[in-house]
Scaffold this active site. Structure first.
Site, PDB file in Angstrom:
ATOM      1  N   SER A  25       0.852  -1.184   0.000  1.00 56.97           N
ATOM      2  CA  SER A  25       0.000   0.000   0.000  1.00 56.97           C
ATOM      3  C   SER A  25       0.887   1.234   0.000  1.00 56.97           C
ATOM      4  O   SER A  25       2.111   1.143   0.070  1.00 56.97           O
ATOM      5  CB  SER A  25      -0.905  -0.006   1.228  1.00 56.97           C
ATOM      6  OG  SER A  25      -0.128   0.167   2.399  1.00 56.97           O
ATOM      7  N   HIS A  52       0.727   1.163  -4.199  1.00 57.01           N
ATOM      8  CA  HIS A  52      -0.394   2.077  -4.405  1.00 57.01           C
ATOM      9  C   HIS A  52       0.069   3.498  -4.100  1.00 57.01           C
ATOM     10  O   HIS A  52       0.370   3.822  -2.968  1.00 57.01           O
ATOM     11  CB  HIS A  52      -1.547   1.733  -3.469  1.00 57.01           C
ATOM     12  CG  HIS A  52      -2.177   0.426  -3.767  1.00 57.01           C
ATOM     13  ND1 HIS A  52      -3.135  -0.119  -2.955  1.00 57.01           N
ATOM     14  CD2 HIS A  52      -2.019  -0.463  -4.776  1.00 57.01           C
ATOM     15  CE1 HIS A  52      -3.523  -1.274  -3.452  1.00 57.01           C
ATOM     16  NE2 HIS A  52      -2.856  -1.505  -4.556  1.00 57.01           N
ATOM     17  N   ASP A 144      -6.364  -6.094  -2.169  1.00 60.25           N
ATOM     18  CA  ASP A 144      -5.522  -6.190  -3.356  1.00 60.25           C
ATOM     19  C   ASP A 144      -4.344  -7.116  -3.083  1.00 60.25           C
ATOM     20  O   ASP A 144      -3.623  -6.956  -2.106  1.00 60.25           O
ATOM     21  CB  ASP A 144      -5.015  -4.808  -3.779  1.00 60.25           C
ATOM     22  CG  ASP A 144      -4.328  -4.833  -5.135  1.00 60.25           C
ATOM     23  OD1 ASP A 144      -4.574  -5.770  -5.906  1.00 60.25           O
ATOM     24  OD2 ASP A 144      -3.557  -3.900  -5.422  1.00 60.25           O
TER      25      ASP A 144
END
Length: 168
Positions: A25, A52, A144
């Protein structure tokens, strides 16, 4: 392009080494740094980092990570062939897959839907590399990566997941 076409025709793609996909992340930078602080620089693996990040800002991941490894660190480019002992970073605003031995970049569509960039990459890596695929999931609270790690395991690859206490 015509000058290198004859050379590329006979070039054998180096797909006989492990490809390690690392998904994290936006808050996973520290975990990524710790991983590379302890990883050997001559493993013969290729590393792809899918993190991300906001598509509105240029990523400084390559510059920051290069302080934590002696391996070459660079942003992934479309149609690039991965090389052992190299680290490739996902550029801002892009999605990444592996097709026919090459990295493939596409523009990430802006939407309010969850970002599944890790699943997308892991699934393509599993299909492309099979038992030579390794998925590493670091940080984050979303889902994810969960579909992608299943694909890697089904293809005979290996998966490593960070525990809730920050250990890999």
């Amino acid at each position: 392009m015509t000058e290198i076409a004859p050379i590329m025709k006979d070039y054998k793609q180096p797909t006989d080494h492990y490809l390690v996909g690392i998904g994290a992340s936006a808050g996973g930078l520290e975990a990524i740094h710790k991983l590379f602080d302890h990883f050997p620089n001559n493993s013969s693996f290729s590393f792809i980092i899918i993190q991300h990040l906001s598509p509105d800002h240029k990523s400084l991941m390559a510059e920051l990570l290069s302080k934590h490894t002696r391996m070459q660190v660079q942003e992934a480019e479309d149609k690039m062939i991965t090389r052992p002992n190299c680290v490739y970073v996902l550029p801002s605003g892009k999605q990444l897959t592996v097709e026919h031995g090459r990295l493939r970049l596409t523009n990430k569509e802006r939407s309010r839907e969850p970002n599944f960039a890790i699943d997308l990459f892991f699934e393509s890596m599993a299909k492309e590399r099979g038992r030579l695929a390794i998925g590493v999931v670091l940080s984050g609270t979303g889902t994810d990566g969960t579909k992608g790690v299943r694909a890697i395991k089904a293809a005979g690859g290996m998966v490593v997941v960070q525990d809730p206490y920050g250990k890999v």
